[in-house]
Design a protein around this motif. Structure first.
Motif, short mmCIF file in Angstrom:
data_model
loop_
_atom_site.label_atom_id
_atom_site.label_comp_id
_atom_site.label_asym_id
_atom_site.label_seq_id
_atom_site.Cartn_x
_atom_site.Cartn_y
_atom_site.Cartn_z
N GLN A 3 4.24 -0.43 8.00
CA GLN A 3 5.14 -0.16 6.88
C GLN A 3 4.50 -0.50 5.54
N THR A 4 3.56 -1.47 5.51
CA THR A 4 3.02 -1.93 4.24
C THR A 4 2.03 -0.95 3.65
N GLN A 82 10.82 -4.06 -0.85
CA GLN A 82 10.42 -3.05 0.13
C GLN A 82 10.22 -3.67 1.51
N CYS A 83 9.58 -4.83 1.53
CA CYS A 83 9.32 -5.50 2.81
C CYS A 83 10.62 -5.99 3.45
N ALA A 85 13.51 -4.54 3.15
CA ALA A 85 14.23 -3.35 3.64
C ALA A 85 13.59 -2.78 4.90
N ALA A 86 12.27 -2.97 5.07
CA ALA A 86 11.54 -2.31 6.16
C ALA A 86 11.38 -3.17 7.41
N ASN A 87 11.76 -4.45 7.33
CA ASN A 87 11.50 -5.36 8.45
C ASN A 87 12.76 -6.16 8.79
N GLN A 93 9.33 -9.98 7.40
CA GLN A 93 9.40 -9.64 5.98
C GLN A 93 8.32 -10.36 5.18
#
Length: 205
Positions: A3-4, A82-83, A85-87, A93
């Protein structure tokens, strides 16, 4: 997919604007020469902005230095969001965030060390503004992630502010390492840090 890989690089001033050019030039000069080694005349010459335009955007060198630091703090805050929201977990996170920062170019990560070493040169009012921005957009975000992990039962209940200070105290030397450091060594160091920190905080049945 990691994701990163799609996360943004630091710097929130609109690309291509005069302000962005000034901030980029000022950041490079401050990193290379330190706060006291750089004058507004140097930044004007290197950025291509006239002194009149430079002082139109920034009242003085302290104001410009503050803007350089806050520009990167804002970008870091966006990266944290962003992290988050994605993890799904606190550990995921924070790991995603720190790994993304480690992928920034060394000259961008050098802002971390710049802030640590040179923020003391800001005038008292501006320094206080910087500390507020630092907490709201960076330290406070890490603290919030850890607090949520503790409240969910993922992590043992501790003082989240203290835990955040300890985590960042261990991570910042790795994240702000000089450009000569091998990336694989930095990643190994971060992996070790994450394992020690989060296995120590993990809830055990």
């Amino acid at each position: 997919m990691d994701q990163t890989e799609t996360l943004t690089l630091p710097g929130t001033a609109e690309p291509g604007t005069l302000r962005a050019a000034i901030l980029e030039t000022a950041a490079r000069l401050f990193i290379d020469q330190g706060y006291h080694g750089v004058g507004m005349r140097d930044i004007s010459r290197e950025s291509g902005a006239s002194k009149a335009l430079l002082y139109y955007h920034f009242h003085n060198k302290s104001d410009l230095f503050f803007a350089v630091l806050v520009d990167h703090l804002n970008a870091a805050a966006g990266l944290v969001e962003q992290c988050r929201a994605a993890n799904p977990t606190a550990r995921a996170q924070i790991e995603a965030f720190l790994r993304a920062v480690l992928r920034w170019p060394p000259e961008k990560r050098a802002i971390i060390q710049l802030a640590k070493q040179e923020a003391k040169h800001l005038d008292p009012d501006t320094r206080q503004r910087f500390l507020v921005e630092y907490h709201n957009h960076f330290h406070g975000q890490i603290e919030s992630i850890l607090r949520e992990g503790m409240e969910s039962g993922e992590l043992v209940p501790l003082d989240p502010a203290l835990a955040a200070r300890m985590l960042l105290g261990m991570a910042l030397p790795i994240l702000s390492s000089e450009s000569g450091a091998a990336q694989t060594n930095l990643e190994t160091g971060l992996n070790t840090l994450m394992r020690i920190f989060f296995e120590g905080l993990a809830q055990h049945s």
